[in-house]
Design a protein around this motif. Structure first.
Motif, short mmCIF file in Angstrom:
data_model
loop_
_atom_site.label_atom_id
_atom_site.label_comp_id
_atom_site.label_asym_id
_atom_site.label_seq_id
_atom_site.Cartn_x
_atom_site.Cartn_y
_atom_site.Cartn_z
N ILE A 1 0.60 -0.82 0.42
CA ILE A 1 0.12 0.04 0.04
C ILE A 1 1.25 1.14 -0.50
N PHE A 2 1.72 1.19 0.78
CA PHE A 2 2.95 2.70 0.75
C PHE A 2 3.53 2.59 -0.23
N THR A 3 3.58 1.32 -0.80
CA THR A 3 5.02 1.51 -1.84
C THR A 3 4.09 1.92 -2.99
N ALA A 4 2.07 1.25 -2.84
CA ALA A 4 1.89 2.47 -4.13
C ALA A 4 1.29 3.75 -4.11
N ALA A 5 1.45 3.93 -2.71
CA ALA A 5 1.36 5.54 -2.41
C ALA A 5 2.36 6.63 -3.12
N TRP A 6 3.09 5.53 -2.33
CA TRP A 6 4.65 6.62 -2.92
C TRP A 6 5.61 6.52 -4.30
N SER A 7 4.69 5.92 -5.52
CA SER A 7 5.53 6.05 -6.28
C SER A 7 4.20 7.34 -7.06
N ALA A 8 3.31 7.52 -6.44
CA ALA A 8 3.28 8.71 -7.85
C ALA A 8 4.12 10.02 -7.34
N GLY A 9 3.96 10.75 -7.77
CA GLY A 9 4.99 11.97 -8.14
C GLY A 9 6.06 12.59 -8.80
N HIS A 10 6.96 12.56 -8.14
CA HIS A 10 8.04 13.16 -8.54
C HIS A 10 9.44 11.71 -8.80
N SER A 11 10.37 11.27 -9.31
CA SER A 11 10.76 10.37 -9.85
C SER A 11 12.52 10.45 -9.96
N THR A 12 12.44 12.18 -10.45
CA THR A 12 13.75 12.29 -11.09
C THR A 12 14.70 11.91 -9.81
N PRO A 13 15.74 11.47 -10.14
CA PRO A 13 16.79 11.33 -9.00
C PRO A 13 17.64 13.19 -8.85
N ASP A 14 17.57 13.80 -9.35
CA ASP A 14 17.95 15.30 -8.00
C ASP A 14 17.05 15.94 -7.22
N PHE A 15 15.43 14.92 -8.05
CA PHE A 15 14.56 15.42 -6.82
C PHE A 15 14.29 14.32 -5.48
N HIS A 16 15.01 13.20 -5.76
CA HIS A 16 15.31 12.32 -4.43
C HIS A 16 16.49 13.10 -3.65
N HIS A 17 17.19 13.37 -4.28
CA HIS A 17 18.32 13.98 -3.79
C HIS A 17 18.50 15.03 -2.68
N ALA A 18 17.44 15.84 -3.25
CA ALA A 18 17.09 16.83 -2.89
C ALA A 18 16.39 16.86 -1.11
N GLN A 19 15.56 15.33 -1.66
CA GLN A 19 14.52 14.99 -0.46
C GLN A 19 15.53 14.89 0.44
N TYR A 20 16.13 14.29 0.14
CA TYR A 20 17.14 12.79 1.40
C TYR A 20 17.89 13.91 1.98
N GLY A 21 18.64 14.98 0.87
CA GLY A 21 19.39 16.57 2.03
C GLY A 21 18.86 16.40 3.21
N ALA A 22 16.86 17.17 2.71
CA ALA A 22 16.05 17.43 3.57
C ALA A 22 15.92 16.74 4.71
N LEU A 23 16.04 15.33 4.68
CA LEU A 23 15.02 14.53 5.05
C LEU A 23 16.40 14.49 6.49
N THR A 24 17.66 13.59 6.36
CA THR A 24 18.58 13.57 7.38
C THR A 24 18.90 14.72 8.26
N ARG A 25 18.78 16.37 7.38
CA ARG A 25 19.05 17.18 8.22
C ARG A 25 17.14 17.30 9.46
#
Length: 653
Positions: A6-30
């Protein structure tokens, strides 16, 4: 379908570019470690309030387990803050974070609502407050995950509000309604914030793509030529190319920026003592630290040797520059652990602003380098920003330099002499030759000014030889038991030509080299420790003595003193300024006297001006002095008279 699907399906929507995920990762680790810290504090507070009122498993066991989970998750995120995993790993981590947030949120909510039945009305109020704050903390810190607000509302907010609505007290039902409204509104705000976050990332991606399109084939081919092979940082060529682009209009033409030149303090002794291999390792480690300390948008370069450069776009005020530079320099304070040993160094920075300090790359570099030189002299370990006062100093230095180049040195340079006295016997042991320059246009120029200018202008060798010839002529008329003490600059002791000319002059005049003492400063020796020691050893082997001048104002490391080819130490006058008032100053001097005795070095105290100072120095072991108490510097014509009077006083005494 499983919860994970269920969570995987919910997560699959939206942005999927590598740079977007990098930015997400940087914000979340802080933000995630901060979220867990908030949860830990809140849980500890709630458990403490219910101690004794609720069972131990609710106030101790459950919060302990939940707390350990929080600590484990926070530590994992904190360890990975400087890493950037593959996109698929980031996606998997984000899915796990979302699942954990929901599960942990539900567990914490269930625990807190279980405590609701224990305690008084105040405790129940604390439970409701805890739930509200916890929910807000989770959805705020996890804002980059746009699925979190609706999931948290479904799993946590709705059950909590239903629980409160079922209570008999009207206040709790009102709180439930209020919670729904506030958290619902907050979810809308956070969704907009997430949209803005996404837009910023997309804008950055667009800018990056534009920059990539502007890169020519020549830039790619010259990549290696623009990189420093030792540190991996952009090199001197890249630095000046970057300056040119900024000045010519890379972005908004004429936009202000700042240039900083960083020079390491104490690097040359590392090279000299531990070898160039250790020096290279240290430079590599310094480069890594400086690179990680750069503010957003700033660039770091290695210019060569132990010099680095930074470019700060949109630098702000002088205070902003000083703050940014201070933070960068502070990263070098921790000890560097190398195979050869542990090393501590610092750095000094000079900064020039565009367009105030200059409008060409050469001018900016020259101004920043001048500010660095000023900082080295007056604020070692700090930062100096080039100002109008420095501009005036540059013009004055240029005038002095030109006058010095054009001058007939034998005609305009002169020497004054100050005696060095053994106070126990009153005997004059020798005289130090002090340089003087009286220019027809500039008037009397202070020695520190024209010596420094001569070094910068590359004429210090000529100046030194002209002064040395005059000093030898004067000393040849003194009694045979009086020595001549003569100062050598950093460039003198490192110049084979100058040292050869000094030996030739001694041989030509026939002056006994055993009556010569050459004074050098610690900072002069440390500029090139190896070459300086070689030159000084040659002088000692020939019969001259070596004095370490201004001791205490340079490196003053006992390991350096032990390795230096010196016969005597001259303690800087700053050590005795408050000797009559400060016991600490007397203790330091006594330690230096003891050090000199143990190393069989003669110790001379400079700057003695009063009988009180002399008495104190004598009481702690001093014997040999130089200062106004005995005589001010005197012209060559007065030396013979001074020596004659002193001789008569000794005979009469």
């Amino acid at each position: 379908m499983s919860i994970r699907r269920i969570f995987t399906a919910a997560w699959s929507a939206g942005h999927s570019t590598p740079d977007f995920h990098h930015a997400q990762y940087g914000a979340l680790t802080r933000q995630i470690p901060m979220m867990y810290a908030i949860l830990l504090v809140n849980m500890a507070t709630l458990a403490y309030i219910h101690l004794g009122a609720a069972p131990d498993y609710l106030t101790i066991a459950v919060p302990t387990v939940l707390g350990l989970v929080c600590v484990y998750r926070a530590a994992g995120k904190y360890r990975g803050r400087h890493q950037m995993p593959a996109v698929e790993t980031i996606r998997r981590n984000n899915r796990d974070t979302m699942i954990m947030a929901v599960v942990l949120g539900a567990a914490i909510t269930a625990w807190s609502l279980t405590l609701f039945g224990y305690g008084d009305a105040y405790s129940k109020g604390q439970v409701t407050f805890f739930n509200g704050i916890t929910i807000i903390a989770i959805i705020t810190c996890l804002m980059p995950l746009r699925q979190i607000p609706p999931l948290m509302i479904s799993v946590v907010v709705v059950p909590t509000c239903l629980f409160l609505l079922l209570q008999d007290e009207t206040a709790f039902r009102a709180i439930a309604v209020n919670m729904i409204l506030v958290i619902g509104a907050l979810s809308v705000v956070l969704r907009r914030a997430h949209t803005d976050f996404s837009a910023r990332v997309e804008k950055q991606l667009e800018l990056d793509i534009q920059r990539q399109q502007l890169q020519s084939l020549n830039d790619r081919v010259s990549l290696l030529a623009a990189e420093d092979s030792l540190t991996g940082l952009p090199n001197r060529r890249s630095f000046f190319d970057g300056l040119a682009r900024l000045i010519d209009g890379d972005g908004i033409k004429g936009s202000p920026f700042a240039v900083g030149i960083i020079d390491l303090d104490g690097f040359k002794p590392v090279n000299d003592m531990l070898g160039h291999g250790a020096g290279d390792k240290l430079l590599h480690a310094v480069g890594r630290r400086l690179a990680t300390a750069m503010p957003y948008g700033a660039s770091i370069f290695r210019l060569g040797g132990d010099e680095f450069a930074i470019i700060l776009p949109c630098p702000g005020s002088d205070d902003d520059i000083l703050e940014a530079s201070g933070a960068i320099l502070a990263t070098l304070a921790p000890t560097f652990a190398l195979d050869e040993g542990k090393i501590r160094i610092s750095a000094t920075c000079g900064v020039a602003r565009f367009p105030d300090a200059g409008q060409t790359a050469a001018d900016l570099f020259e101004r920043a380098d001048f500010a660095l030189y000023h900082a080295k002299a007056h604020e070692r370990g700090g930062t100096t920003i080039f100002s109008s006062n420095h501009e005036t100093a540059i013009k004055q230095a240029a005038t002095v330099s030109q006058r010095l180049r054009d001058a007939d040195l034998d005609a305009v340079l002169s020497m004054e002499y100050q005696p060095i006295v053994d106070a126990r016997t009153g005997t004059t042991l020798g005289l130090e030759a002090l340089a003087r320059w009286n220019d027809p246009v500039l008037g009397r120029v202070p020695p520190d000014v024209f010596i420094r200018t001569a070094e910068q202008a590359g004429v210090i060798g000529r100046v030194t030889l002209a002064l040395f010839r005059k000093a030898l002529r004067a000393a040849s008329t003194w009694p045979d038991d009086i020595y001549l003490s003569f100062n050598l600059s950093a460039q003198d002791v490192c110049s084979g030509d100058t040292m050869a000319a000094i030996f030739e002059e001694i041989e030509r005049t026939g002056f006994p080299i055993t009556r010569l003492v050459f004074e050098v400063t610690e900072s002069a020796i440390m500029q090139d420790f190896g070459r300086a020691c070689t030159a000084l050893n040659e002088l000692r082997t020939a019969g001259a003595a070596i004095a370490l001048d201004d001791f205490g104002t340079g490196y003053s490391s006992l390991s350096y003193v032990r390795k230096l080819p010196i016969d005597r130490i001259k303690i800087d006058r700053s050590f005795i300024l408050d000797i009559e008032k400060e016991q600490a100053g007397r203790d330091i001097l006594k330690t230096i006297f003891d050090l000199c005795r143990n190393l069989r070095l003669q110790c001379i105290v400079e700057g003695v001006e009063t009988h009180s100072q002399l008495a104190i120095l004598a009481s702690i072991g001093g014997t040999t002095y130089q200062g106004y108490l005995f005589s001010r510097p005197m012209a060559v014509s007065r030396v013979a008279e001074f020596l004659s009077v002193r001789s008569e006083q000794l005979q009469a005494g």
